[in-house]
Scaffold this motif. Structure first.
Motif, PDB file in Angstrom:
ATOM      1  N   LEU A   1     -35.203   1.169  -0.441  1.00  0.00           N
ATOM      2  CA  LEU A   1     -35.404   1.345   0.996  1.00  0.00           C
ATOM      3  C   LEU A   1     -36.843   1.708   1.324  1.00  0.00           C
ATOM      4  O   LEU A   1     -37.414   1.203   2.296  1.00  0.00           O
ATOM      5  CB  LEU A   1     -34.445   2.420   1.521  1.00  0.00           C
ATOM      6  N   MET A   2     -37.454   2.564   0.513  1.00  0.00           N
ATOM      7  CA  MET A   2     -38.845   2.943   0.754  1.00  0.00           C
ATOM      8  C   MET A   2     -39.782   1.762   0.489  1.00  0.00           C
ATOM      9  O   MET A   2     -40.830   1.644   1.125  1.00  0.00           O
ATOM     10  CB  MET A   2     -39.227   4.139  -0.110  1.00  0.00           C
ATOM     11  N   GLY A   3     -39.385   0.881  -0.430  1.00  0.00           N
ATOM     12  CA  GLY A   3     -40.175  -0.316  -0.680  1.00  0.00           C
ATOM     13  C   GLY A   3     -40.194  -1.245   0.528  1.00  0.00           C
ATOM     14  O   GLY A   3     -41.216  -1.872   0.831  1.00  0.00           O
ATOM     15  N   LEU A   4     -39.056  -1.324   1.240  1.00  0.00           N
ATOM     16  CA  LEU A   4     -39.017  -2.126   2.465  1.00  0.00           C
ATOM     17  C   LEU A   4     -39.948  -1.545   3.528  1.00  0.00           C
ATOM     18  O   LEU A   4     -40.619  -2.278   4.252  1.00  0.00           O
ATOM     19  CB  LEU A   4     -37.585  -2.191   3.001  1.00  0.00           C
ATOM     20  N   VAL A   5     -39.978  -0.206   3.610  1.00  0.00           N
ATOM     21  CA  VAL A   5     -40.876   0.454   4.561  1.00  0.00           C
ATOM     22  C   VAL A   5     -42.330   0.163   4.199  1.00  0.00           C
ATOM     23  O   VAL A   5     -43.151  -0.183   5.053  1.00  0.00           O
ATOM     24  CB  VAL A   5     -40.608   1.971   4.586  1.00  0.00           C
ATOM     25  N   GLU A   6     -42.649   0.304   2.924  1.00  0.00           N
ATOM     26  CA  GLU A   6     -44.017   0.077   2.456  1.00  0.00           C
ATOM     27  C   GLU A   6     -44.462  -1.363   2.701  1.00  0.00           C
ATOM     28  O   GLU A   6     -45.636  -1.624   2.994  1.00  0.00           O
ATOM     29  CB  GLU A   6     -44.106   0.409   0.959  1.00  0.00           C
ATOM     30  N   LEU A  52     -27.446  -0.680  -2.398  1.00  0.00           N
ATOM     31  CA  LEU A  52     -27.926  -1.282  -1.155  1.00  0.00           C
ATOM     32  C   LEU A  52     -28.939  -2.387  -1.436  1.00  0.00           C
ATOM     33  O   LEU A  52     -29.052  -3.345  -0.661  1.00  0.00           O
ATOM     34  CB  LEU A  52     -28.531  -0.213  -0.246  1.00  0.00           C
ATOM     35  N   ALA A  53     -29.677  -2.274  -2.541  1.00  0.00           N
ATOM     36  CA  ALA A  53     -30.614  -3.332  -2.914  1.00  0.00           C
ATOM     37  C   ALA A  53     -29.874  -4.643  -3.174  1.00  0.00           C
ATOM     38  O   ALA A  53     -30.426  -5.736  -2.963  1.00  0.00           O
ATOM     39  CB  ALA A  53     -31.405  -2.919  -4.155  1.00  0.00           C
ATOM     40  N   LEU A  54     -28.626  -4.546  -3.623  1.00  0.00           N
ATOM     41  CA  LEU A  54     -27.815  -5.737  -3.851  1.00  0.00           C
ATOM     42  C   LEU A  54     -27.112  -6.198  -2.579  1.00  0.00           C
ATOM     43  O   LEU A  54     -26.952  -7.408  -2.353  1.00  0.00           O
ATOM     44  CB  LEU A  54     -26.761  -5.441  -4.933  1.00  0.00           C
ATOM     45  N   ALA A  55     -26.684  -5.249  -1.735  1.00  0.00           N
ATOM     46  CA  ALA A  55     -25.846  -5.585  -0.583  1.00  0.00           C
ATOM     47  C   ALA A  55     -26.635  -5.974   0.661  1.00  0.00           C
ATOM     48  O   ALA A  55     -26.244  -6.906   1.387  1.00  0.00           O
ATOM     49  CB  ALA A  55     -24.931  -4.410  -0.261  1.00  0.00           C
ATOM     50  N   ILE A  56     -27.725  -5.269   0.945  1.00  0.00           N
ATOM     51  CA  ILE A  56     -28.430  -5.500   2.213  1.00  0.00           C
ATOM     52  C   ILE A  56     -28.942  -6.932   2.355  1.00  0.00           C
ATOM     53  O   ILE A  56     -28.814  -7.526   3.435  1.00  0.00           O
ATOM     54  CB  ILE A  56     -29.549  -4.461   2.405  1.00  0.00           C
ATOM     55  N   PRO A  57     -29.517  -7.545   1.317  1.00  0.00           N
ATOM     56  CA  PRO A  57     -29.927  -8.953   1.487  1.00  0.00           C
ATOM     57  C   PRO A  57     -28.760  -9.872   1.850  1.00  0.00           C
ATOM     58  O   PRO A  57     -28.932 -10.812   2.641  1.00  0.00           O
ATOM     59  CB  PRO A  57     -30.519  -9.305   0.115  1.00  0.00           C
ATOM     60  N   VAL A  58     -27.575  -9.594   1.314  1.00  0.00           N
ATOM     61  CA  VAL A  58     -26.388 -10.389   1.636  1.00  0.00           C
ATOM     62  C   VAL A  58     -26.007 -10.179   3.101  1.00  0.00           C
ATOM     63  O   VAL A  58     -25.704 -11.144   3.823  1.00  0.00           O
ATOM     64  CB  VAL A  58     -25.217 -10.010   0.715  1.00  0.00           C
ATOM     65  N   TRP A  59     -26.002  -8.932   3.533  1.00  0.00           N
ATOM     66  CA  TRP A  59     -25.631  -8.623   4.920  1.00  0.00           C
ATOM     67  C   TRP A  59     -26.638  -9.211   5.905  1.00  0.00           C
ATOM     68  O   TRP A  59     -26.256  -9.747   6.940  1.00  0.00           O
ATOM     69  CB  TRP A  59     -25.533  -7.112   5.100  1.00  0.00           C
ATOM     70  N   LEU A 108     -28.910  -0.615   9.659  1.00  0.00           N
ATOM     71  CA  LEU A 108     -29.457   0.717   9.859  1.00  0.00           C
ATOM     72  C   LEU A 108     -28.889   1.633   8.781  1.00  0.00           C
ATOM     73  O   LEU A 108     -27.722   1.506   8.414  1.00  0.00           O
ATOM     74  CB  LEU A 108     -29.092   1.254  11.242  1.00  0.00           C
ATOM     75  N   VAL A 109     -29.711   2.557   8.291  1.00  0.00           N
ATOM     76  CA  VAL A 109     -29.262   3.470   7.232  1.00  0.00           C
ATOM     77  C   VAL A 109     -29.655   4.892   7.614  1.00  0.00           C
ATOM     78  O   VAL A 109     -30.815   5.145   7.976  1.00  0.00           O
ATOM     79  CB  VAL A 109     -29.887   3.113   5.868  1.00  0.00           C
TER      80      VAL A 109
END
Length: 282
Positions: A26-31, A195-202, A210-211
């Motif tokens: 999640l922090m990587g997405l922010v960065e 979440l790294a596996l699920a969020i791209p699918v969603w 949102l988390v």
């Protein structure tokens, strides 16, 4: 209902400091500018049932009246589930039993209310779990892998307009070992990894993700009050480059947890009830 669909991931007892230290995905997405991150102040008392209600109603516990985990009552409408349903939308949840009690039926029946399909309550489709016989040595928590996969299955079968995904494992581990423990830190990381596996699918299915969390956790394994580790939680908006543009990254200051409900409805393009007085974050 032809609107932007939203998934809210609620990681129980995820404090802001632990989130920033352990949630590498999640922090990587922010960065990378693909998500926005706010530091958020949880309501008081910093307990689950009051916070679950506030997260969805946009009102403080002193106003909605659900001020203890020991209360057995439904959350007063309006709230996110009621607004979506009344607009003709479909709602769903994979969550701990308190969510079924708040938004579907009170008191909760351990048999009848665990699994709901096309139900008459505010949650149209629900897969709920309990913490019955929970101990330090038997946390009685479903795996985060299973929780995320159950959410994906609901998404594929029912295409809900609003989907709640709730993991209570960090709360259980935090109570057992404290927030300053290997066990708690590893559990926080574990959910981030799922979440790294699920969020791209969603997101590929068209959902805005949102988390956030309901409250933090103290080093001695407690929450409920106003200690420094009990109230600050994170709030991520996984908006992606197509929405974030150049506006991704961390936000300064601290925002109110009461902003979550109006933010969800704003993203979905639904009316925000007058009782939700805190401005949306987007």
């Amino acid at each position: 209902m032809d609107r932007q669909k939203v998934i809210l991931v609620m990681i129980d007892a995820l404090g802001d400091a632990a989130a920033r230290a352990q949630c590498g995905y999640l922090m990587g997405l922010v960065e990378a500018g693909q998500a926005r991150l706010w530091r958020m102040q949880a309501v008081l008392p910093s307990l689950s049932l009051p916070a679950y209600t506030s997260l969805h109603s946009g009102t403080a516990p002193a106003e909605h009246g659900l001020v203890s985990n020991d209360l057995q009552a439904m959350a007063p409408a309006p709230h996110v589930f009621s607004v979506v349903r009344e607009a003709g939308g479909v709602t769903a949840a994979v969550a701990e039993r308190l969510y079924a009690l708040l938004f579907n039926a009170a008191p909760f029946d351990d048999v009848e209310h665990l699994d709901v399909t096309d139900g008459p309550g505010w949650v149209t489709h629900g897969r709920f779990y309990t913490e019955v016989r929970h101990t330090r040595f038997n946390p009685s928590m479903p795996g985060d892998h299973d929780i995320c996969n159950s959410a994906t299955l609901l998404l594929r079968r029912h295409a809900p307009d609003y989907l709640l995904v709730h993991s209570a494992a960090a709360d259980a581990v935090g109570h057992a070992f404290g927030a300053d423990s290997f066990e708690y830190r590893h559990q926080v990381w574990n959910m981030d990894n799922e979440l790294a596996l699920a969020i791209p699918v969603w997101r590929a299915a068209g959902y805005r993700v949102l988390v956030t969390s309901d409250h933090g956790m103290s080093a001695e394994g407690r929450h409920g009050g106003a200690e420094a580790d009990m109230r600050p939680v994170p709030f991520w908006d996984i908006c992606g480059p197509e929405i974030c543009g150049s506006d991704g990254g961390e936000r300064e200051g601290t925002v109110s947890q009461l902003a979550v409900a109006p933010t969800i409805l704003k993203i979905m393009g639904l009316p925000i009830p007058q009782s939700m007085r805190t401005p949306p974050l987007v």
